[in-house]
Scaffold this motif. Structure first.
Motif, PDB file in Angstrom:
ATOM      1  N   HIS A 135       0.960  -0.937  -0.094  1.00 29.66           N
ATOM      2  CA  HIS A 135       0.092  -0.097  -0.062  1.00 29.66           C
ATOM      3  C   HIS A 135       1.000   1.217  -0.164  1.00 29.66           C
ATOM      4  N   ILE A 136       0.656   1.989  -0.883  1.00 30.22           N
ATOM      5  CA  ILE A 136       1.683   3.137  -1.184  1.00 30.22           C
ATOM      6  C   ILE A 136       0.680   4.580  -1.381  1.00 30.22           C
ATOM      7  N   SER A 137       1.233   5.508  -0.456  1.00 25.71           N
ATOM      8  CA  SER A 137       0.844   7.025  -0.827  1.00 25.71           C
ATOM      9  C   SER A 137       1.909   7.822  -0.741  1.00 25.71           C
ATOM     10  N   VAL A 138       1.931   9.052  -0.878  1.00 25.49           N
ATOM     11  CA  VAL A 138       2.954   9.812  -1.191  1.00 25.49           C
ATOM     12  C   VAL A 138       2.609  11.195  -0.439  1.00 25.49           C
ATOM     13  N   LEU A 139       3.417  11.845   0.437  1.00 24.86           N
ATOM     14  CA  LEU A 139       3.055  12.886   1.080  1.00 24.86           C
ATOM     15  C   LEU A 139       4.175  14.061   0.628  1.00 24.86           C
ATOM     16  N   ASN A 195      -1.333  14.185   1.770  1.00 17.76           N
ATOM     17  CA  ASN A 195      -1.116  13.199   0.857  1.00 17.76           C
ATOM     18  C   ASN A 195      -1.406  13.707  -0.618  1.00 17.76           C
ATOM     19  N   VAL A 196      -0.533  13.845  -1.506  1.00 20.72           N
ATOM     20  CA  VAL A 196      -0.524  14.317  -2.746  1.00 20.72           C
ATOM     21  C   VAL A 196      -1.586  13.589  -3.686  1.00 20.72           C
ATOM     22  N   PHE A 197      -2.085  12.424  -3.191  1.00 23.65           N
ATOM     23  CA  PHE A 197      -3.313  11.917  -4.304  1.00 23.65           C
ATOM     24  C   PHE A 197      -4.379  12.502  -3.783  1.00 23.65           C
ATOM     25  N   SER A 198      -4.754  13.212  -3.234  1.00 19.80           N
ATOM     26  CA  SER A 198      -6.055  14.091  -2.647  1.00 19.80           C
ATOM     27  C   SER A 198      -5.726  15.347  -2.657  1.00 19.80           C
ATOM     28  N   LEU A 199      -6.758  16.126  -3.393  1.00 19.36           N
ATOM     29  CA  LEU A 199      -6.712  17.470  -3.713  1.00 19.36           C
ATOM     30  C   LEU A 199      -7.647  18.043  -2.164  1.00 19.36           C
ATOM     31  N   ALA A 200      -7.451  19.354  -2.167  1.00 22.50           N
ATOM     32  CA  ALA A 200      -8.153  20.141  -0.942  1.00 22.50           C
ATOM     33  C   ALA A 200      -9.637  19.803  -0.644  1.00 22.50           C
ATOM     34  N   ASP A 201     -10.409  19.410  -1.733  1.00 20.16           N
ATOM     35  CA  ASP A 201     -11.865  19.099  -1.512  1.00 20.16           C
ATOM     36  C   ASP A 201     -12.199  17.665  -1.210  1.00 20.16           C
ATOM     37  N   GLY A 202     -10.876  16.810  -1.223  1.00 17.11           N
ATOM     38  CA  GLY A 202     -11.353  15.524  -0.739  1.00 17.11           C
ATOM     39  C   GLY A 202     -11.145  14.801  -2.200  1.00 17.11           C
ATOM     40  N   SER A 203     -11.440  14.935  -3.265  1.00 15.66           N
ATOM     41  CA  SER A 203     -11.408  14.359  -4.314  1.00 15.66           C
ATOM     42  C   SER A 203      -9.873  13.792  -4.806  1.00 15.66           C
TER      43      SER A 203
END
Length: 460
Positions: free
Chosen positions: A273-277, A283-291
């Motif tokens: 499981h990979i995410s990037v900060l 989390n760069v995979f999410s925008l400020a609005d949560g999408s």
């Protein structure tokens, strides 16, 4: 694309001697020796046993440069990339990894080491170096990956004759487990003496585990590690496998991390499981609005484009390719989907902060450092090139073509000619790694299998 010479010239400064906390730990437990270990390309622990007094004094250790590239057969490649002089590398302890060795019958500690060339640079043949080099390229962009592995393995009876298939061990009721008992708590309680000691060992070693489950196969289990810094989590996965094997042997068992140890049973994976900060820990995979952000698709596209070239780091053995079977919950391609376990790349349902990609390709036999390094390299290349991912798959991923390499030989050829592998890991690592894997493949192909004797001997 990163340049192949864009690696750190030296590791960060490390204290010449361990701190008072380690001194106190050794004194409290009467530690006699320290296992000074590092992972070789198979993820197997190698190193030297050092007197505790010498370790506390910061005594220098050296080892042959070729040892990190030792084949599973015990052989060494004589590719010209390895100097004929067989020079030394220094072993530098990472004091954050020092812990008591729970498998030892005498008071002993264990410490993971980096392999350094004598000029202080990271040895490019060492898997821990390969992961650190990829992470340095993230850091240069103000990014930090977060990784969490799910590790599957079997517990089997002893296997003194390698020509015979593995068998499930006798459990509490006096018989071996049969059938499929996925997520059974009764079956998870079988072999309790092993599990009790192994759980204590994980705690002693600082391995941050989450859930423990019984998987589909008979006496097959999965343990999830908590997410964290890639090197720290890879260290935990490395120690996890070491401890499982050692403690299983104490209880008359084998802990088996082969990708496909039993022909008629489920294979064993190491899902990542990979995410990037970013620099703000967002989390760069999410925008400020949560999408979902465009970076999520770019990262997925990088995995789709480049994992086939790096497959040998996710599926490093001949046996690895037996796991990729349609309908088995092991992937056969790099389709992606939302919460879809038939695809090679899955985006689990989660909140914006936890948005992540699950790479389902790596087998349990993969070296955790190299599996993480390959996954992060492919994803980063997708981010940098801003690649476009395919549309998410809502249906059955097994209805799509089998597009993963089907054999170790095919994967070896792809990595030998991979521009991305050269850029992220350097010519020396790629050449050396592929040379060792070619040696292992040749060793396998030199043996005559029972299938050949069973069917060909009487009929051809």
């Amino acid at each position: 694309m990163p340049q192949s010479n864009a690696f750190p010239s030296a590791v960060p400064a490390t204290p010449a001697r361990p701190g008072d906390d380690i001194d106190a730990l050794f004194s409290q437990h009467g530690v006699r020796d320290v296992e000074c270990i590092f992972p070789d390309i198979s993820g197997y622990p190698r190193g030297k046993l050092m007197p505790a007094e010498s370790f506390l004094e910061g005594g220098e250790l050296r080892i042959c440069q070729a040892i990190p590239m030792q084949a599973v057969t015990g052989d060494y490649s004589y590719n010209p990339v390895f100097p004929d002089s067989d020079p030394d590398v220094r072993l530098l302890p990472d004091y954050a990894t020092v812990a008591l060795a729970p498998w030892s019958s005498v008071p002993r500690a264990v410490a993971i080491h980096d392999c350094l060339e004598l000029d202080g640079s990271l040895c490019q043949f060492a898997p821990r170096s390969a992961l650190k080099n990829v992470l340095a390229q993230y850091a240069a962009l103000g990014l930090r990956p977060v990784v969490a592995p799910e590790i599957e393995f079997y517990l089997t009876a002893p296997n003194a004759d390698p020509t015979q298939p593995l068998q499930a061990p006798v459990a509490r009721g006096g018989r071996a487990e049969v059938g499929q008992s996925a997520f059974s708590l009764n079956m998870l309680n079988e072999l309790a003496p092993f599990w009790n000691e192994f759980r204590d060992a994980c705690r002693t070693l600082g391995i941050a585990t989450d859930t423990w489950i019984h998987e589909v196969g008979a006496t097959q289990y999965e343990i999830n590690l908590l997410h964290g810094d890639a090197v720290a989590v890879a260290d935990q996965a490395f120690l996890f496998k070491y401890a499982a094997r050692e403690i299983a042997l104490k209880h008359g068992l084998n802990a088996v991390f082969m990708a496909k140890p039993l022909a008629a049973s489920a294979g064993s994976s190491m899902h990542l499981h990979i995410s990037v900060l970013d620099a703000k820990s967002d989390n760069v995979f999410s925008l400020a609005d949560g999408s979902a952000s465009p970076r999520l698709a770019h990262f997925i596209a990088g995995l789709q484009a480049y994992l086939p070239e790096l497959m040998l780091m996710l599926a490093p053995n001949v046996n690895s390719y037996r796991r990729y079977v349609s309908g088995s919950q092991a992937p056969v391609n790099l389709q992606w989907g939302h919460d879809n376990r038939t695809t090679g790349l899955r985006v689990p349902a989660s909140g914006p902060a936890a948005r992540r990609i699950e790479n389902r390709v790596a087998g349990a036999d993969a070296n955790p450092y190299l599996a993480m390094a390959a996954s992060l390299a492919a994803g980063l290349q997708g981010l940098q090139e801003q690649l476009a991912a395919t549309e998410p798959l809502a249906g059955n991923g097994y209805d799509s073509a089998h597009s993963l390499p089907r054999s170790m030989e095919e994967a070896l050829q792809k990595m030998q000619h991979s521009r991305v592998a050269q850029a992220f890991f350097g010519e020396k690592f790629v050449t050396g790694y592929c040379a060792v894997k070619a040696l292992e493949l040749a060793s396998f192909q030199s043996e005559i299998s029972p299938w050949e004797r069973r069917f060909l001997l009487p009929q051809v």
